[in-house]
Design a protein around this motif. Sequence first.
Motif, PDB file in Angstrom:
ATOM      1  N   LEU A 178     -15.728 -49.077  18.868  1.00 31.94           N
ATOM      2  CA  LEU A 178     -15.429 -48.202  17.891  1.00 31.94           C
ATOM      3  C   LEU A 178     -14.221 -49.934  17.728  1.00 31.94           C
ATOM      4  O   LEU A 178     -13.645 -50.747  18.913  1.00 31.94           O
ATOM      5  N   THR A 179     -13.724 -50.157  16.433  1.00 29.65           N
ATOM      6  CA  THR A 179     -13.003 -50.816  15.923  1.00 29.65           C
ATOM      7  C   THR A 179     -11.779 -50.568  15.222  1.00 29.65           C
ATOM      8  O   THR A 179     -11.940 -49.764  14.194  1.00 29.65           O
ATOM      9  N   PHE A 180     -10.308 -50.479  15.750  1.00 30.71           N
ATOM     10  CA  PHE A 180      -9.872 -50.064  15.813  1.00 30.71           C
ATOM     11  C   PHE A 180      -8.854 -50.787  14.983  1.00 30.71           C
ATOM     12  O   PHE A 180      -8.389 -52.229  15.572  1.00 30.71           O
ATOM     13  N   PRO A 181      -7.953 -50.353  13.669  1.00 31.63           N
ATOM     14  CA  PRO A 181      -7.204 -51.415  13.050  1.00 31.63           C
ATOM     15  C   PRO A 181      -6.123 -52.867  13.434  1.00 31.63           C
ATOM     16  O   PRO A 181      -5.993 -53.288  13.615  1.00 31.63           O
ATOM     17  N   ASN A 182      -5.245 -51.124  14.231  1.00 29.38           N
ATOM     18  CA  ASN A 182      -3.805 -52.150  15.566  1.00 29.38           C
ATOM     19  C   ASN A 182      -4.501 -50.881  17.018  1.00 29.38           C
ATOM     20  O   ASN A 182      -5.933 -49.867  16.881  1.00 29.38           O
ATOM     21  N   PRO A 183      -3.853 -51.117  18.238  1.00 28.45           N
ATOM     22  CA  PRO A 183      -4.516 -50.977  19.449  1.00 28.45           C
ATOM     23  C   PRO A 183      -3.140 -49.422  19.310  1.00 28.45           C
ATOM     24  O   PRO A 183      -3.712 -49.020  20.382  1.00 28.45           O
ATOM     25  N   LYS A 208      -8.422 -36.532   3.390  1.00 26.35           N
ATOM     26  CA  LYS A 208      -8.805 -37.797   2.278  1.00 26.35           C
ATOM     27  C   LYS A 208      -9.058 -39.017   3.576  1.00 26.35           C
ATOM     28  O   LYS A 208     -10.574 -40.093   3.185  1.00 26.35           O
ATOM     29  N   ARG A 209      -8.692 -38.847   4.555  1.00 18.45           N
ATOM     30  CA  ARG A 209      -8.581 -40.560   5.126  1.00 18.45           C
ATOM     31  C   ARG A 209      -8.422 -41.716   4.563  1.00 18.45           C
ATOM     32  O   ARG A 209      -9.761 -42.315   4.787  1.00 18.45           O
ATOM     33  N   ARG A 210      -7.763 -42.048   3.493  1.00 18.30           N
ATOM     34  CA  ARG A 210      -8.250 -43.851   2.836  1.00 18.30           C
ATOM     35  C   ARG A 210      -7.628 -44.497   4.101  1.00 18.30           C
ATOM     36  O   ARG A 210      -6.852 -43.956   5.352  1.00 18.30           O
ATOM     37  N   GLY A 211      -7.856 -45.775   4.504  1.00 22.94           N
ATOM     38  CA  GLY A 211      -7.594 -46.456   4.836  1.00 22.94           C
ATOM     39  C   GLY A 211      -8.783 -46.972   6.375  1.00 22.94           C
ATOM     40  O   GLY A 211      -9.766 -45.813   6.215  1.00 22.94           O
ATOM     41  N   ASP A 212      -8.007 -47.358   7.456  1.00 18.80           N
ATOM     42  CA  ASP A 212      -9.097 -47.875   8.797  1.00 18.80           C
ATOM     43  C   ASP A 212      -8.602 -47.074   9.758  1.00 18.80           C
ATOM     44  O   ASP A 212      -9.548 -47.082  10.677  1.00 18.80           O
ATOM     45  N   ALA A 213      -7.767 -46.359   9.447  1.00 18.05           N
ATOM     46  CA  ALA A 213      -7.163 -45.394  11.051  1.00 18.05           C
ATOM     47  C   ALA A 213      -8.705 -44.883  11.223  1.00 18.05           C
ATOM     48  O   ALA A 213      -9.307 -44.046  10.007  1.00 18.05           O
ATOM     49  N   LEU A 214      -8.926 -44.795  12.431  1.00 12.09           N
ATOM     50  CA  LEU A 214      -9.483 -43.762  13.316  1.00 12.09           C
ATOM     51  C   LEU A 214      -8.823 -42.337  13.818  1.00 12.09           C
ATOM     52  O   LEU A 214      -8.047 -42.136  13.821  1.00 12.09           O
ATOM     53  N   LEU A 215      -9.717 -41.352  13.617  1.00  7.31           N
ATOM     54  CA  LEU A 215      -9.701 -39.633  14.353  1.00  7.31           C
ATOM     55  C   LEU A 215     -10.212 -39.597  15.404  1.00  7.31           C
ATOM     56  O   LEU A 215     -11.864 -39.848  15.876  1.00  7.31           O
TER      57      LEU A 215
END
Length: 351
Positions: free
Chosen positions: A51-56, A130-137
Amino acid sequence: MYAFSRPLLFWLDPERAHGLGLAGLQAAHRCGLSSLLATPPKPLPTKAFGLTFPNPVGLAAGLDKDGVHIDALMALGFGFIEIGTVTPKPQPGNERPRLFRLERERAIINRMGFNSGGVETLVRNVERAKRRGDALLGINIGRNKSTPNKEAAGDYVHCLRHVYPLADYVAVNISSPNTAGLRELQEEQALRQLVGTLRDEQERLAGIHGKRVPVLVKIAPDLSETDIDAAARVLGDLKVDGVIATNTTVSREGVEDSRHIDEAGGLSGAPLLSLATATLRMLRTRLPDEIPMIGVGGIMHGADAATKQAAGAVLVQTYTGLIYRGPALIEECVAALRRRKEARSGALPLE
């Protein structure tokens, strides 16, 4: 805004403050005021588990157990958030009081006991987000209190099946000290059986859903070196996707003079940093290089996040630090990890 509201929240009973703080965060998000709570960090893309996380920098499980506040929490700037621990059936958790602040030590003792609305409730909440943006769950799964360990695999498989289509990754919680007997699942034979069952189910679900969702295992900080050797051997043999180090501790080192010293439960916050990081470092030296790790436990400043990465973590998580420092901690940690990355690449001099 958090600096203004923290004195009121810390005046209240900790569990009541927990609920009120989340309600306030949700209200701010609905009104479009999340920017008043935190300055979103600049992207720092980080790859792990495919996966690619927008930040760690992520949020550890436990703050939003039922996934009610996903969008509001993601808006704070986390690269990922982990909800849960969720259990198959609803359960109230342990009796109150079950949450205690140790303000002088910047720590918390909790014995919540997997209070959960059940996996079906969590799934509905995730579906509504809605999970807008790049953050992962990430979704953290556990067993019900009434389920004996010999039947625990059924609870974990049940949860995995329900959350698999919705999660970016799934975390298997076998390390909470607040459910009787749960940590026995970390023993070598039990761990091999449970993780093996979940790996088989993961592959089956990948075929059904046409995607492979990583499954991570969350480990306690209180394992002996022999137990860490055994856990690493099992997790390496079974090729788990990742390891989270660590959960809370039953140790009371560093809080010996606290008035809450005799309260049962897991200790988190600043006193956990050294123990959790030592466990992370030992696991990193024993696990195959291709198994990434998340470092969690005691991160109160950006420098603590950098310490976790230096010990072998690719990603980090915070929870208690967020309670004491507020959302500003997120950007501070991302900035510290950015400086470390730049220093290691030669873009900045090493300090």
